[in-house]
Design a protein around this motif. Structure first.
Motif, PDB file in Angstrom:
ATOM      1  N   ALA A 106       0.831  -1.207   0.000  1.00  0.00           N
ATOM      2  CA  ALA A 106       0.000   0.000   0.000  1.00  0.00           C
ATOM      3  C   ALA A 106       0.867   1.258   0.000  1.00  0.00           C
ATOM      4  CB  ALA A 106      -0.932  -0.005   1.208  1.00  0.00           C
ATOM      5  N   ARG A 107       1.951   1.241   0.776  1.00  0.00           N
ATOM      6  CA  ARG A 107       2.846   2.394   0.797  1.00  0.00           C
ATOM      7  C   ARG A 107       3.468   2.599  -0.580  1.00  0.00           C
ATOM      8  NH1 ARG A 107       4.104   4.702   5.473  1.00  0.00           N
ATOM      9  NH2 ARG A 107       5.977   5.605   4.552  1.00  0.00           N
ATOM     10  N   GLY A 108       3.855   1.504  -1.232  1.00  0.00           N
ATOM     11  CA  GLY A 108       4.440   1.607  -2.560  1.00  0.00           C
ATOM     12  C   GLY A 108       3.474   2.201  -3.569  1.00  0.00           C
ATOM     13  N   LEU A 109       2.223   1.754  -3.530  1.00  0.00           N
ATOM     14  CA  LEU A 109       1.230   2.295  -4.467  1.00  0.00           C
ATOM     15  C   LEU A 109       0.996   3.776  -4.229  1.00  0.00           C
ATOM     16  CD1 LEU A 109      -1.354  -0.630  -4.538  1.00  0.00           C
ATOM     17  CD2 LEU A 109       0.335  -0.036  -6.285  1.00  0.00           C
ATOM     18  N   ASP A 153     -10.022   9.449 -12.404  1.00  0.00           N
ATOM     19  CA  ASP A 153      -9.123  10.590 -12.271  1.00  0.00           C
ATOM     20  C   ASP A 153      -8.443  10.548 -10.907  1.00  0.00           C
ATOM     21  OD1 ASP A 153      -9.845  11.504 -14.752  1.00  0.00           O
ATOM     22  OD2 ASP A 153     -11.356  12.926 -13.996  1.00  0.00           O
ATOM     23  N   GLY A 154      -7.154  10.901 -10.894  1.00  0.00           N
ATOM     24  CA  GLY A 154      -6.411  10.960  -9.645  1.00  0.00           C
ATOM     25  C   GLY A 154      -5.840   9.640  -9.187  1.00  0.00           C
ATOM     26  N   VAL A 155      -6.139   8.541  -9.880  1.00  0.00           N
ATOM     27  CA  VAL A 155      -5.618   7.222  -9.496  1.00  0.00           C
ATOM     28  C   VAL A 155      -4.327   6.957 -10.265  1.00  0.00           C
ATOM     29  CG1 VAL A 155      -6.081   4.742  -9.512  1.00  0.00           C
ATOM     30  CG2 VAL A 155      -7.909   6.348  -8.964  1.00  0.00           C
ATOM     31  N   ARG A 156      -3.305   6.497  -9.549  1.00  0.00           N
ATOM     32  CA  ARG A 156      -2.000   6.255 -10.167  1.00  0.00           C
ATOM     33  C   ARG A 156      -2.010   4.986 -11.021  1.00  0.00           C
ATOM     34  NH1 ARG A 156       2.341   9.065  -7.609  1.00  0.00           N
ATOM     35  NH2 ARG A 156       1.708  10.238  -5.766  1.00  0.00           N
ATOM     36  N   VAL A 157      -1.019   4.914 -11.922  1.00  0.00           N
ATOM     37  CA  VAL A 157      -0.899   3.756 -12.808  1.00  0.00           C
ATOM     38  C   VAL A 157      -0.807   2.461 -12.010  1.00  0.00           C
ATOM     39  CG1 VAL A 157       0.512   2.638 -14.563  1.00  0.00           C
ATOM     40  CG2 VAL A 157       0.237   5.110 -14.596  1.00  0.00           C
ATOM     41  N   GLY A 158       0.062   2.445 -11.005  1.00  0.00           N
ATOM     42  CA  GLY A 158       0.267   1.223 -10.226  1.00  0.00           C
ATOM     43  C   GLY A 158      -0.997   0.747  -9.543  1.00  0.00           C
TER      44      GLY A 158
END
Length: 476
Positions: A195-198, A283-288
């Motif tokens: 979770a921290r990585g994402l 929107d606002g969600v990262r690729v990972g």
């Protein structure tokens, strides 16, 4: 985890070994040095044999680099990660060190590996096998309740593993709620670190992996989906690699594993491909985060993940001494990161670990390690290419042998990638087509014709050539 197997006939991988120039033995002087090191008494270092470490590796592995013990501490967790101390067995300037530089890393083939170190060390005296005392470099990383690193300790130590665990067995134990005490916290800590990585922007590609395994007198082609416990285990290695990078950056000397962050235009192209492939990308969600939520066993999701591989380009080793690198981070990790957890299998890890030990203890980095740093990137890049060619070549050969007598048959396949319009121009002189993945047998190969990315199509096998290790389909 989903595993599919297809039996293949007998396969001779000798031609591939010869083509890649892989050695079949160690020079006598290097082998002698390894044998003598294996017989030497353990070093006089801190005794940590009271800690009940365990290893978690593929079932058939004997070159065991890492052993783990996880526990709670007030307000968080303690991760103890013991890494085989290969430097205690390899004399600087000796014939064994010279040979390891020639090899660079262990190359894995279905009929046996080509090890970085002689088996007397890599699968014997240096390997963290169970119920024997072994020299290790022990990382102790304290985390808070959210998985953030609050303290890092590092020392040479004597350790003793209590059990050799394997990924399938650990996954079964985790599903049943019966993980052994030393790794009972692995799902909890692994989930926190993931979770921290994402949140940082880390990117992981959850594509199934092909492999070739022995099966009696023949071979089987295997397709493995990513396992959750294997992912959790990888988080411990990433945690250690980030701690190592922080130490080296603070000391202004070291060797990092780097990769540029995904280019905005590549991310934009991937986002444009999401809707046509049925992938929801708010929107606002990262690729990972988008990738982490996909089931790559679905054809359209698999095609999206395959296209996301474009983001993960430019990985390299970056050495520095005095002046910090202009770009010190690894885009996939979304942080500075170093390879230090597989010294039995990768040359670079031995030297990076020695730098970390010296910096942590406040002493000068040994000259044998310092002088090696600028030479390591080229050696690792070259041997990475060899290892990759061996892996791909073995799979290509198995696919061709498996399909050799089925030319003309049709198969159902998922389109992973396409280079014909409207998905993009074909390369000059190349018939338009793309890459398809068969379910049964689990083959991934080139296919010609108009291919709709992310859809299922029927394809016909037109070529299966074991000599050229080539498989080609056409859309039926």
């Amino acid at each position: 985890m989903v595993i599919r197997r297809v039996l293949a006939p007998r396969i001779d991988f000798g031609a591939l070994r010869r083509e890649l120039g892989l050695p079949d033995s160690f020079p006598a002087a290097a082998q002698r040095e390894a044998d003598e090191a294996a017989d030497a008494p353990p070093p006089a270092v801190a005794d940590r044999t009271d800690v009940p470490f365990v290893t978690v590796d593929p079932a058939t592995s004997r070159d065991l680099d890492q052993a783990m013990h996880l526990s709670r501490r007030p307000g968080g967790y303690r991760v103890r990660y013991a890494i085989a101390d290969v430097a205690t067995h390899v004399r600087p300037g000796g014939p064994l060190e010279e040979e390891t530089w020639r090899r660079g890393q262990t190359v894995y083939l279905p009929d046996g590996n080509v090890p970085l170190h002689p088996h007397t060390l890599s699968e014997g005296a240096a390997s963290l096998l169970p119920d024997v005392d072994r020299a290790a470099v022990l990382w102790t990383v304290d985390l808070d309740a959210d998985g953030a690193t609050v303290a890092v300790g590092l020392e040479r130590a004597l350790v003793r593993s209590r059990a050799k665990l394997d990924y399938p067995g650990v996954q079964v134990a985790a599903d049943a709620g019966r993980l052994p005490d030393p790794i009972a916290l692995l799902p909890e800590i692994g989930a926190l670190l993931t979770a921290r990585g994402l949140r940082r922007g880390a990117v992981n590609l959850p594509l199934p992996e092909q492999d070739v395994e022995p099966d009696g007198d023949g071979w089987r082609l295997v397709l493995r989906g990513p396992g959750l416990m294997e992912d959790h285990n990888a988080q411990i290695s990433l945690l250690t690699g980030m701690a190592a990078a922080d130490i080296m950056l603070a000391g202004r000397i070291g060797l990092l594993r780097t990769m540029p962050a995904p280019k905005p235009e590549a991310v934009a192209r991937l986002r444009a491909a999401a809707a046509p492939l049925g992938v929801h990308w708010p929107d606002g969600v990262r690729v990972g985060e988008v990738l982490a939520g996909l089931d790559a066993s679905r054809p359209r999701a698999a095609a999206f993940v395959d296209q996301a591989a474009e983001l993960m380009r430019g990985a390299a080793y970056t050495a520095f001494d005095g002046e910090l690198p202009e770009q010190p981070e690894h885009g996939g990790v979304a942080a500075a990161y170093a390879h230090v957890t597989a010294p039995l299998r990768r040359l670079a890890d031995r030297y990076a670990t020695e730098v970390c030990l010296a910096l942590h203890e406040g002493r000068d980095v040994p000259e044998w390690a310092r002088s090696a740093l600028p030479r390591l990137p080229e050696v690792m890049a070259s041997t990475d290419r060899t290892a990759g060619a061996a892996t791909r070549g073995a799979i290509d050969l198995a696919e061709a042998v498996l399909l050799e007598h089925r030319v003309g048959e049709t198969f159902s396949a998922a389109v992973l990638d396409a280079d014909a319009p409207p998905n993009g121009p074909a390369k000059p002189g190349r018939v338009p087509g793309g890459t398809v993945a068969l379910d049964d047998p689990p083959v991934r190969a080139r296919c010609t014709g108009e291919l709709p990315r992310g859809e299922r199509v029927t394809v016909r096998l037109v070529t299966a050539d074991p000599v050229g290790r080539k498989v080609l389909f056409e859309r039926a």
